[in-house]
Motif scaffolding. Sequence first.
Motif, PDB file in Angstrom:
ATOM      1  N   ILE A  84      -5.496   5.463   7.802  1.00 56.37           N
ATOM      2  CA  ILE A  84      -5.961   6.837   7.981  1.00 56.37           C
ATOM      3  C   ILE A  84      -4.718   7.723   8.013  1.00 56.37           C
ATOM      4  CG2 ILE A  84      -7.124   8.473   9.504  1.00 56.37           C
ATOM      5  CD1 ILE A  84      -8.717   6.097  10.642  1.00 56.37           C
ATOM      6  N   ALA A  85      -4.681   8.718   7.147  1.00 58.17           N
ATOM      7  CA  ALA A  85      -3.567   9.670   7.118  1.00 58.17           C
ATOM      8  C   ALA A  85      -4.130  11.075   7.279  1.00 58.17           C
ATOM      9  CB  ALA A  85      -2.800   9.556   5.807  1.00 58.17           C
ATOM     10  N   CYS A  86      -3.526  11.868   8.162  1.00 55.32           N
ATOM     11  CA  CYS A  86      -3.969  13.244   8.376  1.00 55.32           C
ATOM     12  C   CYS A  86      -2.755  14.161   8.275  1.00 55.32           C
ATOM     13  CB  CYS A  86      -4.646  13.400   9.730  1.00 55.32           C
ATOM     14  SG  CYS A  86      -6.104  12.329   9.911  1.00 55.32           S
ATOM     15  N   ILE A  87      -2.910  15.255   7.536  1.00 54.72           N
ATOM     16  CA  ILE A  87      -1.782  16.111   7.185  1.00 54.72           C
ATOM     17  C   ILE A  87      -2.063  17.559   7.564  1.00 54.72           C
ATOM     18  CG2 ILE A  87      -1.065  14.625   5.285  1.00 54.72           C
ATOM     19  CD1 ILE A  87      -2.428  16.648   3.375  1.00 54.72           C
ATOM     20  N   GLY A  88      -0.979  18.353   7.593  1.00 57.56           N
ATOM     21  CA  GLY A  88      -1.111  19.786   7.798  1.00 57.56           C
ATOM     22  C   GLY A  88      -1.562  20.497   6.539  1.00 57.56           C
ATOM     23  N   LYS A 103       1.388   2.909  -2.209  1.00 57.48           N
ATOM     24  CA  LYS A 103       2.239   2.069  -1.371  1.00 57.48           C
ATOM     25  C   LYS A 103       1.463   0.913  -0.748  1.00 57.48           C
ATOM     26  CE  LYS A 103       6.220   1.359   0.807  1.00 57.48           C
ATOM     27  NZ  LYS A 103       7.498   1.132   0.104  1.00 57.48           N
ATOM     28  N   LEU A 104       0.214   1.167  -0.334  1.00 58.27           N
ATOM     29  CA  LEU A 104      -0.556   0.161   0.383  1.00 58.27           C
ATOM     30  C   LEU A 104      -1.386  -0.730  -0.531  1.00 58.27           C
ATOM     31  CD1 LEU A 104      -1.761   2.193   3.497  1.00 58.27           C
ATOM     32  CD2 LEU A 104       0.294   0.796   3.226  1.00 58.27           C
ATOM     33  N   GLY A 105      -1.558  -0.324  -1.787  1.00 61.19           N
ATOM     34  CA  GLY A 105      -2.294  -1.155  -2.731  1.00 61.19           C
ATOM     35  C   GLY A 105      -3.744  -0.747  -2.868  1.00 61.19           C
ATOM     36  N   SER A 106      -4.323  -1.034  -4.011  1.00 60.41           N
ATOM     37  CA  SER A 106      -5.670  -0.575  -4.333  1.00 60.41           C
ATOM     38  C   SER A 106      -6.755  -1.259  -3.519  1.00 60.41           C
ATOM     39  CB  SER A 106      -5.948  -0.782  -5.831  1.00 60.41           C
ATOM     40  OG  SER A 106      -5.855  -2.159  -6.163  1.00 60.41           O
ATOM     41  N   ALA A 107      -6.457  -2.408  -2.920  1.00 61.96           N
ATOM     42  CA  ALA A 107      -7.476  -3.119  -2.150  1.00 61.96           C
ATOM     43  C   ALA A 107      -7.596  -2.602  -0.721  1.00 61.96           C
ATOM     44  CB  ALA A 107      -7.168  -4.613  -2.126  1.00 61.96           C
ATOM     45  N   THR A 108      -6.694  -1.732  -0.294  1.00 66.08           N
ATOM     46  CA  THR A 108      -6.715  -1.229   1.076  1.00 66.08           C
ATOM     47  C   THR A 108      -7.537   0.054   1.157  1.00 66.08           C
ATOM     48  OG1 THR A 108      -4.493  -2.113   1.460  1.00 66.08           O
ATOM     49  CG2 THR A 108      -5.306  -0.462   3.018  1.00 66.08           C
ATOM     50  N   PRO A 109      -8.602   0.085   1.964  1.00 67.04           N
ATOM     51  CA  PRO A 109      -9.341   1.341   2.156  1.00 67.04           C
ATOM     52  C   PRO A 109      -8.451   2.390   2.836  1.00 67.04           C
ATOM     53  CG  PRO A 109     -10.605  -0.541   2.964  1.00 67.04           C
ATOM     54  CD  PRO A 109      -9.214  -1.037   2.697  1.00 67.04           C
ATOM     55  N   VAL A 110      -8.417   3.582   2.257  1.00 68.95           N
ATOM     56  CA  VAL A 110      -7.564   4.662   2.776  1.00 68.95           C
ATOM     57  C   VAL A 110      -8.376   5.948   2.848  1.00 68.95           C
ATOM     58  CG1 VAL A 110      -5.497   6.057   2.409  1.00 68.95           C
ATOM     59  CG2 VAL A 110      -5.477   3.630   1.798  1.00 68.95           C
ATOM     60  N   ILE A 111      -8.269   6.648   3.962  1.00 72.91           N
ATOM     61  CA  ILE A 111      -8.843   7.989   4.101  1.00 72.91           C
ATOM     62  C   ILE A 111      -7.702   8.935   4.436  1.00 72.91           C
ATOM     63  CG2 ILE A 111     -10.412   9.478   5.383  1.00 72.91           C
ATOM     64  CD1 ILE A 111     -12.158   7.029   5.901  1.00 72.91           C
ATOM     65  N   THR A 112      -7.575   9.990   3.651  1.00 73.15           N
ATOM     66  CA  THR A 112      -6.555  11.023   3.872  1.00 73.15           C
ATOM     67  C   THR A 112      -7.271  12.341   4.093  1.00 73.15           C
ATOM     68  OG1 THR A 112      -5.134   9.835   2.310  1.00 73.15           O
ATOM     69  CG2 THR A 112      -4.431  12.037   2.982  1.00 73.15           C
ATOM     70  N   ILE A 153      -1.933   6.079  10.355  1.00 71.09           N
ATOM     71  CA  ILE A 153      -2.415   4.942  11.153  1.00 71.09           C
ATOM     72  C   ILE A 153      -2.756   3.816  10.189  1.00 71.09           C
ATOM     73  CG2 ILE A 153      -4.146   4.140  12.799  1.00 71.09           C
ATOM     74  CD1 ILE A 153      -4.662   7.175  13.408  1.00 71.09           C
ATOM     75  N   VAL A 154      -2.148   2.660  10.393  1.00 71.20           N
ATOM     76  CA  VAL A 154      -2.433   1.480   9.570  1.00 71.20           C
ATOM     77  C   VAL A 154      -2.870   0.358  10.499  1.00 71.20           C
ATOM     78  CG1 VAL A 154      -1.456  -0.270   8.040  1.00 71.20           C
ATOM     79  CG2 VAL A 154      -0.845   2.138   7.728  1.00 71.20           C
ATOM     80  N   GLY A 155      -3.965  -0.317  10.118  1.00 67.29           N
ATOM     81  CA  GLY A 155      -4.496  -1.357  10.983  1.00 67.29           C
ATOM     82  C   GLY A 155      -4.666  -2.691  10.287  1.00 67.29           C
ATOM     83  N   PHE A 156      -4.402  -3.750  11.051  1.00 62.56           N
ATOM     84  CA  PHE A 156      -4.656  -5.127  10.616  1.00 62.56           C
ATOM     85  C   PHE A 156      -5.712  -5.681  11.550  1.00 62.56           C
ATOM     86  CE2 PHE A 156      -3.501  -9.664  11.478  1.00 62.56           C
ATOM     87  CZ  PHE A 156      -3.934 -10.189  10.269  1.00 62.56           C
ATOM     88  N   MET A 157      -6.876  -6.082  11.023  1.00 61.02           N
ATOM     89  CA  MET A 157      -8.023  -6.452  11.838  1.00 61.02           C
ATOM     90  C   MET A 157      -8.556  -7.834  11.456  1.00 61.02           C
ATOM     91  SD  MET A 157      -8.840  -3.874  13.927  1.00 61.02           S
ATOM     92  CE  MET A 157      -7.210  -3.187  14.215  1.00 61.02           C
ATOM     93  N   PRO A 158      -7.879  -8.916  11.828  1.00 61.26           N
ATOM     94  CA  PRO A 158      -8.412 -10.247  11.517  1.00 61.26           C
ATOM     95  C   PRO A 158      -9.742 -10.463  12.235  1.00 61.26           C
ATOM     96  CG  PRO A 158      -6.635 -10.394  13.123  1.00 61.26           C
ATOM     97  CD  PRO A 158      -6.659  -8.977  12.650  1.00 61.26           C
ATOM     98  N   GLY A 159     -10.668 -11.074  11.552  1.00 61.26           N
ATOM     99  CA  GLY A 159     -11.996 -11.281  12.121  1.00 61.26           C
ATOM    100  C   GLY A 159     -12.963 -10.170  11.810  1.00 61.26           C
TER     101      GLY A 159
END
Length: 527
Positions: A84-88, A103-112, A153-159
């Motif tokens: 999750i990225a939030c900007i001015g 940077k994070l790759g196409s498989a990573t869900p991203v909300i800006t 904010i970047v998260g790693f959520m195993p499980g």
Amino acid sequence: MERGRGGGVALLSEDLLQNILSRLPALSFANAGCVSRSWRRAAGDVLSRPKLASAISLNPSFQDAVKEVLDSVLSRPIRPHFAIACIGLKFSLERTHKLITKKLGSATPVITSVARGIIGSDAITEEFKEVKWGVDVEDFNLPANKDRGIVLIVGFMPGLKVDAIPLLRELEEPGISLIDKFVMDIRNFSAAVSGCTSPTGIVMFGDKHADMKPVLEKMDYAMSMETVILGEESGHFMYRSGDDSRNISGSLKNSCDGVALVFARDNDKPQGVGETQFHVALSTGVVPVGPTHKAASVKVKGDGSERSTWLTARKEGLKEALDGERLLHDIYDEMENENASHDLYIGVTKRRKCSIGSEKVRWVTTLEFHDVLGGDEEYLFVDGVGIKTGDPFRFYRSDSDTALSSCRHVSEEFRNLKQAWTHKNSYHFRGVADGGDKTEVCGGIIFSCYGRGDSFFGQANVDSSPFLENFPGFPLAGIMCGGEIGRVHLSSADHQGGQEESSPRSYLHYYSTVYLVISHTPSSLES
């Protein structure tokens, strides 16, 4: 000395190897996991528990700010499962989103998204800050970096399985959001990965031109109370889903009214992965004023996102219908003419039928807030729609003392949570010499009203204090927004004088802060 396959590195002890890997930046860590099977196993041990990494930058240079937060969150081992990225306002939404997704790759869900303020630890100095930019107005007294900055904010959520699921609107029918489809998409995703239609948690971002109240009502109806829901009601965002079929950029058929970052339990999680829990808390910042009223007559004016409601109302127990001027006059008397220093709302208790598709209809009771826009000798004007004749409501005003007291209550909730973990851990691991592994916090995310902050409380970092006091050293980040989503259950006696038989649910708040605490309980195989 026998070197063996792979040279001297093969002779490293497991503990030493893990210690080395844990110090690597994310990219080097990912590459190290490809060296050999033992290195891959050691890397898996380093990242066996959920991890949240976050940072803010107030660098006025767009590219430098993005680089600073990316370098910070990727400076230690992490496999991004979401971002999750939030900007001015002065930063480019499209360029920021493109840089982060690349940077994070196409498989990573991203909300800006575009924020009215950011919260977190500085990527360079590590100083914790709550930075409020305010609303879209020109203020020449503000510093040059006004509306310039980013929180990542970047998260790693195993499980857990995580993906971004959009709320679509058909361009041929611009007045209709595909709400039922959206809710079913969430339920289907959760069912496919967990076997349960209700996910663990949802972080929601709504578009400022969309009405999120009916969306949240159906989400609340469709999900079990164990599903945590929080986020921002009214913003401007871009997203990327890990499932490319959900990405509609450039679509000629649909636009996007919102996006949900959905966290669902993974039935196929590796053996030994523990349980990740989401805990939500609310600090309110409004207080009821005056008696209960009931809407006597209701009109809807405007169209699209500019719709408002014009109404008259009766005080409970009286027959006379009061116009807008009389209603406001009475409330300002109750407030001792302090109307200039408070924002004013009405909290309407709505009892409505609700269903998804062909499912059985149920009655739901909600408390929904509407901004008071003004009034004249005929009507009271409030923002939004959905009010019906006969709906009871009370006036509410913003109040810093209430907000401060509520923050203290949240801090107490977090202390009790820690004590419950301590009791559970001491019972579960009784007899283990070193105490064993235990439930612990991984990090937190907060959504706070842009009306709060140091100008509201008269001191800095009040909204963050419940988390910082109870979980020092763990990452916390968030944004300041307009309209905070937080699914909570309210006592009717607190909000409607005990008049309603059933307690209302509330999921959209003002002058509030919504907290998400993420914790992890290891499995016995991790111990």
